[in-house]
Design a protein around this motif. Structure first.
Motif, PDB file in Angstrom:
ATOM      1  N   ILE A   1       0.829  -1.206   0.000  1.00  0.00           N
ATOM      2  CA  ILE A   1       0.000   0.000   0.000  1.00  0.00           C
ATOM      3  C   ILE A   1       0.860   1.251   0.000  1.00  0.00           C
ATOM      4  O   ILE A   1       1.997   1.266   0.472  1.00  0.00           O
ATOM      5  CB  ILE A   1      -0.966   0.054   1.215  1.00  0.00           C
ATOM      6  CG1 ILE A   1      -0.176   0.161   2.521  1.00  0.00           C
ATOM      7  CG2 ILE A   1      -1.926  -1.094   1.224  1.00  0.00           C
ATOM      8  CD1 ILE A   1      -1.029   0.592   3.688  1.00  0.00           C
ATOM      9  N   ARG A   2       0.282   2.292  -0.553  1.00  0.00           N
ATOM     10  CA  ARG A   2       0.763   3.655  -0.397  1.00  0.00           C
ATOM     11  C   ARG A   2      -0.447   4.510  -0.057  1.00  0.00           C
ATOM     12  O   ARG A   2      -1.555   4.242  -0.526  1.00  0.00           O
ATOM     13  CB  ARG A   2       1.436   4.173  -1.665  1.00  0.00           C
ATOM     14  CG  ARG A   2       2.830   3.615  -1.902  1.00  0.00           C
ATOM     15  CD  ARG A   2       3.456   4.169  -3.169  1.00  0.00           C
ATOM     16  NE  ARG A   2       4.825   3.705  -3.294  1.00  0.00           N
ATOM     17  CZ  ARG A   2       5.880   4.360  -2.856  1.00  0.00           C
ATOM     18  NH1 ARG A   2       5.728   5.530  -2.249  1.00  0.00           N
ATOM     19  NH2 ARG A   2       7.092   3.876  -3.006  1.00  0.00           N
ATOM     20  N   ILE A   3      -0.215   5.526   0.751  1.00  0.00           N
ATOM     21  CA  ILE A   3      -1.300   6.425   1.141  1.00  0.00           C
ATOM     22  C   ILE A   3      -0.914   7.847   0.775  1.00  0.00           C
ATOM     23  O   ILE A   3       0.226   8.271   1.017  1.00  0.00           O
ATOM     24  CB  ILE A   3      -1.608   6.293   2.641  1.00  0.00           C
ATOM     25  CG1 ILE A   3      -2.402   5.006   2.898  1.00  0.00           C
ATOM     26  CG2 ILE A   3      -2.379   7.503   3.166  1.00  0.00           C
ATOM     27  CD1 ILE A   3      -2.782   4.776   4.337  1.00  0.00           C
ATOM     28  N   LEU A   4      -1.846   8.558   0.181  1.00  0.00           N
ATOM     29  CA  LEU A   4      -1.643   9.959  -0.165  1.00  0.00           C
ATOM     30  C   LEU A   4      -2.709  10.789   0.536  1.00  0.00           C
ATOM     31  O   LEU A   4      -3.906  10.571   0.324  1.00  0.00           O
ATOM     32  CB  LEU A   4      -1.743  10.144  -1.679  1.00  0.00           C
ATOM     33  CG  LEU A   4      -1.572  11.564  -2.220  1.00  0.00           C
ATOM     34  CD1 LEU A   4      -0.176  12.101  -1.923  1.00  0.00           C
ATOM     35  CD2 LEU A   4      -1.830  11.606  -3.724  1.00  0.00           C
ATOM     36  N   LEU A   5      -2.273  11.708   1.400  1.00  0.00           N
ATOM     37  CA  LEU A   5      -3.183  12.596   2.115  1.00  0.00           C
ATOM     38  C   LEU A   5      -2.976  14.012   1.589  1.00  0.00           C
ATOM     39  O   LEU A   5      -1.856  14.533   1.617  1.00  0.00           O
ATOM     40  CB  LEU A   5      -2.908  12.565   3.618  1.00  0.00           C
ATOM     41  CG  LEU A   5      -2.979  11.200   4.309  1.00  0.00           C
ATOM     42  CD1 LEU A   5      -2.649  11.342   5.792  1.00  0.00           C
ATOM     43  CD2 LEU A   5      -4.349  10.565   4.122  1.00  0.00           C
ATOM     44  N   ILE A   6      -4.042  14.617   1.115  1.00  0.00           N
ATOM     45  CA  ILE A   6      -3.987  15.990   0.615  1.00  0.00           C
ATOM     46  C   ILE A   6      -4.974  16.826   1.414  1.00  0.00           C
ATOM     47  O   ILE A   6      -6.145  16.459   1.549  1.00  0.00           O
ATOM     48  CB  ILE A   6      -4.343  16.045  -0.883  1.00  0.00           C
ATOM     49  CG1 ILE A   6      -3.314  15.256  -1.702  1.00  0.00           C
ATOM     50  CG2 ILE A   6      -4.428  17.480  -1.378  1.00  0.00           C
ATOM     51  CD1 ILE A   6      -3.656  15.133  -3.164  1.00  0.00           C
ATOM     52  N   GLN A   7      -4.494  17.931   1.956  1.00  0.00           N
ATOM     53  CA  GLN A   7      -5.400  18.841   2.665  1.00  0.00           C
ATOM     54  C   GLN A   7      -5.405  20.191   1.959  1.00  0.00           C
ATOM     55  O   GLN A   7      -4.373  20.666   1.481  1.00  0.00           O
ATOM     56  CB  GLN A   7      -4.993  18.992   4.122  1.00  0.00           C
ATOM     57  CG  GLN A   7      -3.562  19.403   4.373  1.00  0.00           C
ATOM     58  CD  GLN A   7      -3.215  19.355   5.845  1.00  0.00           C
ATOM     59  OE1 GLN A   7      -4.078  19.376   6.706  1.00  0.00           O
ATOM     60  NE2 GLN A   7      -1.928  19.298   6.146  1.00  0.00           N
ATOM     61  N   GLN A   8      -6.584  20.751   1.857  1.00  0.00           N
ATOM     62  CA  GLN A   8      -6.768  21.994   1.115  1.00  0.00           C
ATOM     63  C   GLN A   8      -7.828  22.810   1.837  1.00  0.00           C
ATOM     64  O   GLN A   8      -8.861  22.273   2.239  1.00  0.00           O
ATOM     65  CB  GLN A   8      -7.209  21.673  -0.320  1.00  0.00           C
ATOM     66  CG  GLN A   8      -7.587  22.865  -1.162  1.00  0.00           C
ATOM     67  CD  GLN A   8      -6.378  23.714  -1.509  1.00  0.00           C
ATOM     68  OE1 GLN A   8      -5.283  23.201  -1.684  1.00  0.00           O
ATOM     69  NE2 GLN A   8      -6.573  25.018  -1.588  1.00  0.00           N
ATOM     70  N   SER A   9      -7.569  24.091   2.011  1.00  0.00           N
ATOM     71  CA  SER A   9      -8.558  24.916   2.714  1.00  0.00           C
ATOM     72  C   SER A   9      -9.826  25.061   1.888  1.00  0.00           C
ATOM     73  O   SER A   9     -10.922  25.132   2.429  1.00  0.00           O
ATOM     74  CB  SER A   9      -7.969  26.297   3.026  1.00  0.00           C
ATOM     75  OG  SER A   9      -7.573  26.947   1.835  1.00  0.00           O
ATOM     76  N   ASP A  10      -9.692  25.086   0.569  1.00  0.00           N
ATOM     77  CA  ASP A  10     -10.861  25.235  -0.291  1.00  0.00           C
ATOM     78  C   ASP A  10     -10.543  24.612  -1.641  1.00  0.00           C
ATOM     79  O   ASP A  10      -9.853  25.214  -2.463  1.00  0.00           O
ATOM     80  CB  ASP A  10     -11.217  26.716  -0.449  1.00  0.00           C
ATOM     81  CG  ASP A  10     -12.506  26.928  -1.220  1.00  0.00           C
ATOM     82  OD1 ASP A  10     -13.133  25.918  -1.612  1.00  0.00           O
ATOM     83  OD2 ASP A  10     -12.891  28.083  -1.420  1.00  0.00           O
ATOM     84  N   LEU A  11     -11.019  23.395  -1.852  1.00  0.00           N
ATOM     85  CA  LEU A  11     -10.689  22.673  -3.072  1.00  0.00           C
ATOM     86  C   LEU A  11     -11.234  23.383  -4.307  1.00  0.00           C
ATOM     87  O   LEU A  11     -10.700  23.241  -5.399  1.00  0.00           O
ATOM     88  CB  LEU A  11     -11.236  21.247  -3.002  1.00  0.00           C
ATOM     89  CG  LEU A  11     -10.715  20.267  -4.054  1.00  0.00           C
ATOM     90  CD1 LEU A  11      -9.200  20.133  -3.969  1.00  0.00           C
ATOM     91  CD2 LEU A  11     -11.363  18.909  -3.891  1.00  0.00           C
TER      92      LEU A  11
END
Length: 248
Positions: free
Chosen positions: A221-231
């Motif tokens: 597995i690989r995990i990608l976490l993306i956080q954005q204040s306003d997509l």
């Protein structure tokens, strides 16, 4: 949304939407202007939840090469047959290091109520994990593999395309014969939230990886976490680029 990311979006949009090989065949037909117009034909008529998912998948396509440059896209972003969301697997990738195949699932969501960014990331990764696993166990549909094979033809060329298609067919045959497939999974969570309230903790990724590994659903597995204040900012940037290109 740095200038580098904006430029990458404009340069790579056609390859994301239609596949690199197909986009290279006729740069005028698959121009940025025509591609982004097609994107907004799809995007603007969808409900908010669907828009969120479409924007989330687009940002994953955009950012994945920055941290996983050995993964070569073998998938298309746009549905090929109709103006609707893409059927089948969210993502498929060829691993340049060993020629193997990765399947990806993207889940997007907004932090609501008393949730933290970590809560939402954990929720989205959990849903991605269960959803992808179901495609290989309880919810097996051949059309997903058929779509992925067509994607590989448009995104890759030569031996790379042939290898990915062979791997896709082999995985389906394995499952269809009642045996478990050895799935390498890329699980992606796109989390929208006000950064002044909470952010995803730096250790959350490893905690999530440990949890997924403990359940033994996937070979790797690989995990990608993306956080954005306003997509929606991504969509606004894309729309502004389109208007500017049309004006030019």
């Amino acid at each position: 949304m740095s200038d580098e990311i904006k430029q990458a979006l404009e340069e790579r949009l056609a390859a994301y939407c239609y596949g690199r090989v197909r986009a290279d065949e006729d740069p005028d037909y698959y121009s940025f202007e025509l591609t982004v117009a097609e994107f907004f034909r799809l995007y603007d008529n969808k409900p908010d939840k669907t828009k969120l998912g479409l924007a989330g998948e687009l940002v994953v396509h955009l950012l994945l090469p920055h941290g996983h440059d050995h993964l070569e896209s073998a998938c298309l972003y746009l549905n090929k047959e109709e103006h609707n969301v893409k059927k089948g697997f969210d993502l498929t990738f060829r691993d340049r290091n060993d020629g193997g195949l990765w399947y990806g699932e993207v889940k997007s969501g907004r932090v609501t109520g008393a949730q933290t960014a970590d809560d939402k990331a954990r929720e989205r990764i959990g849903e991605a994990e269960r959803g992808l696993d179901a495609m290989f166990t309880s919810n097996v549909e051949r059309k997903r593999w058929d779509a992925a094979i067509l994607d590989a033809e448009a995104a890759l060329s030569g031996p790379s395309a042939a290898s990915v298609k062979d791997l896709l067919r082999a995985d389906f045959k394995t499952i269809n014969q009642g045996s478990p497939a050895k799935v390498r999974a890329l699980l992606c969570a796109v989390v929208m939230h006000p950064f002044d309230l909470s952010e995803i903790d730096a250790g959350s990724g490893q905690t999530l990886i440990d949890g997924v590994k403990s359940r033994g659903r996937f070979e790797d597995i690989r995990i990608l976490l993306i956080q954005q204040s306003d997509l929606e900012l991504l969509i606004e940037v894309l729309r502004a680029s389109w208007v500017q290109a049309e004006a030019a």
